[in-house]
Design a protein around this motif. Sequence first.
Motif, PDB file in Angstrom:
ATOM      1  N   GLY A 162     -39.773   9.572 -24.035  1.00 23.71           N
ATOM      2  CA  GLY A 162     -40.933  10.608 -24.228  1.00 23.71           C
ATOM      3  C   GLY A 162     -40.555  11.589 -25.283  1.00 23.71           C
TER       4      GLY A 162
ATOM      5  N   ALA B 164     -42.431  15.645 -27.004  1.00 23.88           N
ATOM      6  CA  ALA B 164     -43.232  16.606 -27.238  1.00 23.88           C
ATOM      7  C   ALA B 164     -42.675  17.527 -27.875  1.00 23.88           C
ATOM      8  CB  ALA B 164     -43.331  17.478 -25.510  1.00 23.88           C
TER       9      ALA B 164
ATOM     10  N   SER C 180     -47.901  15.653 -26.100  1.00 28.22           N
ATOM     11  CA  SER C 180     -46.783  15.196 -25.266  1.00 28.22           C
ATOM     12  C   SER C 180     -47.020  13.919 -24.638  1.00 28.22           C
ATOM     13  CB  SER C 180     -46.730  16.298 -23.888  1.00 28.22           C
ATOM     14  OG  SER C 180     -45.929  15.838 -22.896  1.00 28.22           O
TER      15      SER C 180
ATOM     16  N   LEU D 250     -45.457   9.827 -23.067  1.00 33.51           N
ATOM     17  CA  LEU D 250     -44.320   9.330 -22.269  1.00 33.51           C
ATOM     18  C   LEU D 250     -44.674   7.899 -22.028  1.00 33.51           C
ATOM     19  CD1 LEU D 250     -41.719  10.113 -20.505  1.00 33.51           C
ATOM     20  CD2 LEU D 250     -43.628  10.473 -18.673  1.00 33.51           C
TER      21      LEU D 250
ATOM     22  N   ARG E 166     -43.954   7.161 -16.179  1.00 31.91           N
ATOM     23  CA  ARG E 166     -44.913   8.253 -15.604  1.00 31.91           C
ATOM     24  C   ARG E 166     -45.149   8.229 -14.071  1.00 31.91           C
ATOM     25  NH1 ARG E 166     -49.622   6.175 -19.841  1.00 31.91           N
ATOM     26  NH2 ARG E 166     -48.456   6.801 -21.748  1.00 31.91           N
TER      27      ARG E 166
ATOM     28  N   GLY F  72     -44.082  14.679 -16.996  1.00 38.74           N
ATOM     29  CA  GLY F  72     -45.160  15.365 -17.551  1.00 38.74           C
ATOM     30  C   GLY F  72     -44.957  16.993 -17.450  1.00 38.74           C
ATOM     31  N   HIS F  73     -44.802  17.269 -16.071  1.00 36.45           N
ATOM     32  CA  HIS F  73     -44.517  18.659 -15.601  1.00 36.45           C
ATOM     33  C   HIS F  73     -43.372  19.357 -16.420  1.00 36.45           C
ATOM     34  CE1 HIS F  73     -47.917  19.782 -12.971  1.00 36.45           C
ATOM     35  NE2 HIS F  73     -47.526  18.546 -12.319  1.00 36.45           N
TER      36      HIS F  73
ATOM     37  N   PHE G  50     -42.537  18.335 -19.142  1.00 32.51           N
ATOM     38  CA  PHE G  50     -42.558  18.832 -20.636  1.00 32.51           C
ATOM     39  C   PHE G  50     -43.123  20.174 -20.771  1.00 32.51           C
ATOM     40  CE2 PHE G  50     -42.397  14.363 -22.196  1.00 32.51           C
ATOM     41  CZ  PHE G  50     -41.072  14.358 -23.047  1.00 32.51           C
TER      42      PHE G  50
ATOM     43  N   LEU H 110     -56.699  13.819 -18.116  1.00 33.11           N
ATOM     44  CA  LEU H 110     -55.709  14.544 -17.732  1.00 33.11           C
ATOM     45  C   LEU H 110     -56.253  15.827 -17.285  1.00 33.11           C
ATOM     46  CD1 LEU H 110     -52.780  13.697 -19.982  1.00 33.11           C
ATOM     47  CD2 LEU H 110     -53.165  12.893 -17.680  1.00 33.11           C
TER      48      LEU H 110
ATOM     49  N   TRP I 129     -53.992  19.333 -16.293  1.00 36.31           N
ATOM     50  CA  TRP I 129     -53.880  20.389 -17.276  1.00 36.31           C
ATOM     51  C   TRP I 129     -54.380  21.687 -16.414  1.00 36.31           C
ATOM     52  CZ3 TRP I 129     -56.653  17.348 -21.478  1.00 36.31           C
ATOM     53  CH2 TRP I 129     -55.757  16.398 -21.991  1.00 36.31           C
TER      54      TRP I 129
ATOM     55  N   ARG J  81     -52.030  23.149 -14.186  1.00 37.68           N
ATOM     56  CA  ARG J  81     -50.932  23.940 -14.798  1.00 37.68           C
ATOM     57  C   ARG J  81     -51.509  25.152 -15.131  1.00 37.68           C
ATOM     58  NH1 ARG J  81     -45.729  22.160 -15.120  1.00 37.68           N
ATOM     59  NH2 ARG J  81     -45.621  23.993 -16.253  1.00 37.68           N
TER      60      ARG J  81
END
Length: 201
Positions: A71, A73, A105, A107, A112, A117-118, A120, A158, A162, A165
Amino acid sequence: MSIKVKPVSKAFAREHLLEIAALRIKVFKDFPYIYDGSVEYEVKYLDRYFKAPNGTFILAIDENNGNKIVGVATALPLTEEDDFVKKPFLDLGKKIDEFFYFGESILLPEYRGQGLGHAFFDEREKVALSFSQIKFTTFCAVERPVDHPLKPANYQPLDEFWQKRGYQRHSQLTSKFEWLDIGESHETEKNMKYWIKSWNR
């Protein structure tokens, strides 16, 4: 977990540039990017992060699989981005020196669902907040028609990830990015919408 997500030097990223390019080409074939990539395009695109004084590469490396890069980013201050990325912010009177921009970003699918992902986002936000003037982090995502013929039946956007986040889509911030879609004979413009997180600093 054998996967390490960490910033790497530009020298390390350049040493593994072809591996990174191949990874991006593979992942971006999937919807919603459906990108018909080439190494030449990737090398040219990634060059902005090497040239930018504060260009950042975050890699996910599988240490139990020969240190395979699974992956990647990217990030940099918005002031160091290309003009067409800065333009929508400037048009709305935003102070671009307060923004840190996150590139893509990506992967590999088989990695996954493990929190990478978090990771990154954690790493890029950590870099962004190391700059005292930064008050916002931002990124953009392609918007495809809901009835796009290449959209898989099980496609999950996604947006919820997001939003969890702390990012919100800004309806007035848009750009046009160009790349070659699968099935196209030439590059075409894609609508990109920006998401922003405020850090209340």
